[in-house]
Scaffold this motif. Structure first.
Motif, PDB file in Angstrom:
ATOM      1  N   THR A 103       0.899  -1.085  -0.122  1.00  0.00           N
ATOM      2  CA  THR A 103      -0.027  -0.139  -0.095  1.00  0.00           C
ATOM      3  C   THR A 103       0.965   1.252   0.047  1.00  0.00           C
ATOM      4  O   THR A 103       1.892   1.392   0.722  1.00  0.00           O
ATOM      5  N   VAL A 104       0.661   2.271  -0.916  1.00  0.00           N
ATOM      6  CA  VAL A 104       1.302   3.574  -1.011  1.00  0.00           C
ATOM      7  C   VAL A 104       0.219   4.574  -0.899  1.00  0.00           C
ATOM      8  O   VAL A 104      -0.717   4.712  -1.647  1.00  0.00           O
ATOM      9  N   TYR A 105       0.312   5.693   0.064  1.00  0.00           N
ATOM     10  CA  TYR A 105      -0.460   6.982   0.207  1.00  0.00           C
ATOM     11  C   TYR A 105      -0.400   7.553  -0.967  1.00  0.00           C
ATOM     12  O   TYR A 105       0.710   7.804  -1.882  1.00  0.00           O
ATOM     13  N   PRO A 106      -1.558   8.058  -1.716  1.00  0.00           N
ATOM     14  CA  PRO A 106      -1.419   8.738  -2.952  1.00  0.00           C
ATOM     15  C   PRO A 106      -0.800  10.195  -2.904  1.00  0.00           C
ATOM     16  O   PRO A 106      -0.378  10.741  -3.401  1.00  0.00           O
ATOM     17  N   GLN A 107      -0.846  10.452  -1.520  1.00  0.00           N
ATOM     18  CA  GLN A 107      -0.065  11.943  -1.019  1.00  0.00           C
ATOM     19  C   GLN A 107       1.393  11.700  -1.194  1.00  0.00           C
ATOM     20  O   GLN A 107       2.218  12.613  -1.037  1.00  0.00           O
ATOM     21  N   THR A 108       1.873  10.420  -0.964  1.00  0.00           N
ATOM     22  CA  THR A 108       3.699  10.314  -0.884  1.00  0.00           C
ATOM     23  C   THR A 108       4.206  10.794  -2.138  1.00  0.00           C
ATOM     24  O   THR A 108       3.771  10.558  -3.387  1.00  0.00           O
ATOM     25  N   ASN A 109       5.230  11.689  -1.905  1.00  0.00           N
ATOM     26  CA  ASN A 109       5.918  12.193  -3.051  1.00  0.00           C
ATOM     27  C   ASN A 109       6.820  11.186  -3.885  1.00  0.00           C
ATOM     28  O   ASN A 109       6.861   9.910  -3.563  1.00  0.00           O
ATOM     29  N   ALA A 110       7.203  11.632  -5.099  1.00  0.00           N
ATOM     30  CA  ALA A 110       7.871  10.472  -6.032  1.00  0.00           C
ATOM     31  C   ALA A 110       8.880   9.781  -5.576  1.00  0.00           C
ATOM     32  O   ALA A 110       8.980   8.641  -5.529  1.00  0.00           O
TER      33      ALA A 110
END
Length: 629
Positions: A103-110
């Motif tokens: 799982t990866v938060y959509p707010q996480t930067n590139a």
């Protein structure tokens, strides 16, 4: 052995098994509701439903599509999207394919997203939209194992000549590939599910963490199967419920709610847009929902600010009603603890009836009018705010758990809940308090360990299964747990006194209706100070009635009148504290704290070190030349 113990101990190997069982039992029952925005972009959303059978057809097609892409059992598929029905369908498809979800938060930067995808070894990324795809493209050189990116929403996507052939496809295309494969191999998904064993990896969740680089928490299939059965065993939810699910599903708190729903079979309305919560509640009319303390604090502050805006008389009525609500809740909970019945003195009961007609009924209607209970977790809720909602008929059941324990280790029992505690352990979970006060947990929900980090795993997970939570707590004689603070957050002043900042912060939030966040500081200092962030809507409402109308948010924060206002609440706070706990000085922050600036984690937990670093000059300013102790 009790029926509850039998259900938990004889659980199936995975939630994928539970999903297949649920679909077979109730294929035509409603499973999910989800919003479809109006075509014009204006007007109310339309809501559509999926039955369990309809959801299964999509889940099986996505699962087969992943197999068609070459995904093998336990291989990782990263999922980077906001809370929406496609997130749930894709997550279930990953499980049914025998693979594991990262799982990866959509707010996480590139760069951080690339680190998680690379560290997990994810072969496929399911991305919400072109914006999330852009992160993968930006860091493609760091992602040699990433073979495909699947777009949920392809609107605005432009092909890139630099993309390898077949690297990007849409979710619709993946489902079509899967459906075609299922025509040739109709038993494919069932065979994949039947091959799943309890110890296989199901999920990698990277702790957003308040410090340092995130660690991947390895949660095998058995963790989620246990959670599903243990949540059902609490009796807090039933097949007749309607859940409103808006929490980020990349977080363990949001994800565990999927498991419980599948076991029980109730309806879940899914919409992760936080700005739509107030609008959605009267439409969804949930019977229960989970939230984090920050949401309840904002609702409380909003109600208080609205009452103040209605004039002095209306605000006095609200303050009186809030006091009645708290006293009523405390009396009824204490009575239930002693006698098993929530008896309240006649006079207080009469006052409560009046307050209910004037204030509380409208508050319950704002929550949709059918809410039986809210589950609160992720951080501590101020007891005074909890008592307010309890007395108003919005029952907040605090629970407790970590990513490392698959979210839920403790939850308050329904009618016997106690505000200020996180309740009792789930059936099958053990707890003990270490000599230094740290809470230790053991049970089927505890993680396998940190991904690729055996030394870090050994620091928190003992060989006999006891997990060090890092939280300080107390157990009552009858098994209710109270969390007092994070072990690492306890402040020791230069005078040798210990202060639990969360306790002081919680008391201030209950007193001041304008606060959004507060950070108490004082480690190795000779007195405590505070950084205070004010809620924009609430403080601007106050400003309009106090000679600051037309001023911007920034101007109001800097105004001497605002400092005087907050100083009054700090003085009130200090009157109820021990001398060494008192806030000697404070500064109002020039903006609110948020995820975008890195002040909060995506699950809205305070990142205390980050805030103290950014506003260190304000802290230094408060201690410069100070003589107080």
């Amino acid at each position: 052995m009790s029926d509850t113990q039998s259900l938990i101990e004889n659980r199936p190997p995975s939630v994928a098994h539970l999903f297949l069982e649920r679909v077979e039992r109730t294929p035509d029952a409603e499973a999910y509701r989800y919003p479809v925005p109006a075509a014009s972009g204006t007007g109310p959303d339309a809501w559509r439903s999926l039955s369990w059978g309809e959801a299964a057809r999509r889940v099986y097609a996505i699962a087969a599509g992943l197999v068609d892409l070459g995904v093998e059992p336990e291989e990782r598929v990263a999922l980077m999207a906001a809370t929406r029905v496609e997130w749930i369908l894709t997550d279930l498809a990953i499980l049914c394919a025998g693979a594991a979800n990262t799982t990866v938060y959509p707010q996480t930067n590139a760069p951080e997203s690339a680190y998680i995808i690379a560290d997990s070894g994810s072969r496929v990324l399911v991305a919400e939209d072109a914006g999330q795809l852009a992160k993968a493209r930006e860091c493609r050189a760091q992602l040699p194992e990433l073979a495909h990116v699947v777009l949920i929403d392809a609107e605005g996507h432009e092909p890139d000549p630099a993309d390898p052939e077949g690297w990007v496809l849409t979710l619709a295309e993946l489902e079509a590939r899967g459906a075609a494969l299922l025509e040739r191999q109709p038993d494919l998904v069932r065979e994949r599910v039947e091959a799943i064993t309890a110890d296989r990896l199901a999920t990698l969740i990277y702790t957003s963490g308040t410090t340092g680089r995130p660690k991947g928490v390895r949660l095998p299939h058995d963790n989620w199967s246990y959670m599903a059965k243990a949540i059902a065993a609490t009796g807090l939810i039933s097949g007749e419920d309607v859940q409103y699910l808006w929490l980020p599903l990349a977080h363990v708190f949001g994800k565990v709610l999927i498991s419980g729903q599948i076991e029980v079979g109730h309806v879940t309305a899914v919409d992760g847009r936080v700005d739509k919560i107030i609008e959605n509640l009267p439409i969804v009319q949930p019977t229960y929902m989970a939230a984090v303390p920050r949401i309840f604090e904002k609702v409380y502050n909003g109600v208080a600010a609205k009452a103040r805006a209605g004039g002095a008389a209306k605000y006095r009525i609200f303050q009186w009603a809030a006091g009645v609500s708290r006293e009523y809740a405390k009396a009824s909970q204490e009575s239930f603890r002693r006698t098993g019945r929530a008896d309240v003195p006649f006079g207080l009961r009469s006052q409560h009836k009046i307050a209910d007609a004037l204030v509380f009924g409208k508050l319950r209607e704002a929550f949709g009018g059918r809410l039986r209970a809210c589950i609160s977790g992720s951080a501590a809720l101020s007891p005074e705010i909890g008592y307010f909602f309890s007395g108003a008929g919005v029952h907040i059941l605090e629970g407790y758990g970590l990513t490392e324990t698959s979210a839920a280790s403790f939850v308050n029992p329904g009618g016997a809940y106690r505000t200020g505690t996180v309740g009792k352990p789930l059936s099958g979970t053990e707890v003990r308090i270490a000599e230094d006060g740290e809470v230790l947990v053991r049970g089927p929900g505890v993680m396998e360990g940190y991904h690729g980090l055996p030394e870090r795993t050994a620091e928190v997970l003992e060989s006999d299964g006891w997990l060090h939570t890092g939280d300080i707590g107390e157990l009552s004689e009858d098994g209710y747990l109270r969390i007092t603070d994070r072990k690492k957050d306890l402040i020791k002043t230069s005078g040798g006194k210990y202060v639990a900042p969360a306790e002081v912060e919680g008391q201030f939030k209950a007193i001041c209706p304008y606060v959004s966040a507060i950070v108490v500081h004082g480690a190795a200092r000779n007195f405590c100070t505070a950084l205070i962030a004010l809620d924009e809507a609430a403080i601007l409402g106050w400003a309009g009635d106090n000679g600051l109308a037309g001023k911007s948010y920034a101007q109001v924060l800097a105004a001497p009148e605002t400092v005087t206002l907050v100083d009054g609440y700090v003085t009130e706070l200090n009157q109820g504290l021990q001398r060494w706990q008192t806030i000697k000085r404070f500064r109002i922050l020039p903006r609110d704290l948020d995820v975008e600036h890195g002040d909060l984690t995506p699950s809205l937990k305070l990142k205390r070190p980050a805030v103290e670093r950014e506003f260190g000059h304000l802290l230094d300013e408060m201690y410069t030349g100070a003589k107080e102790s």
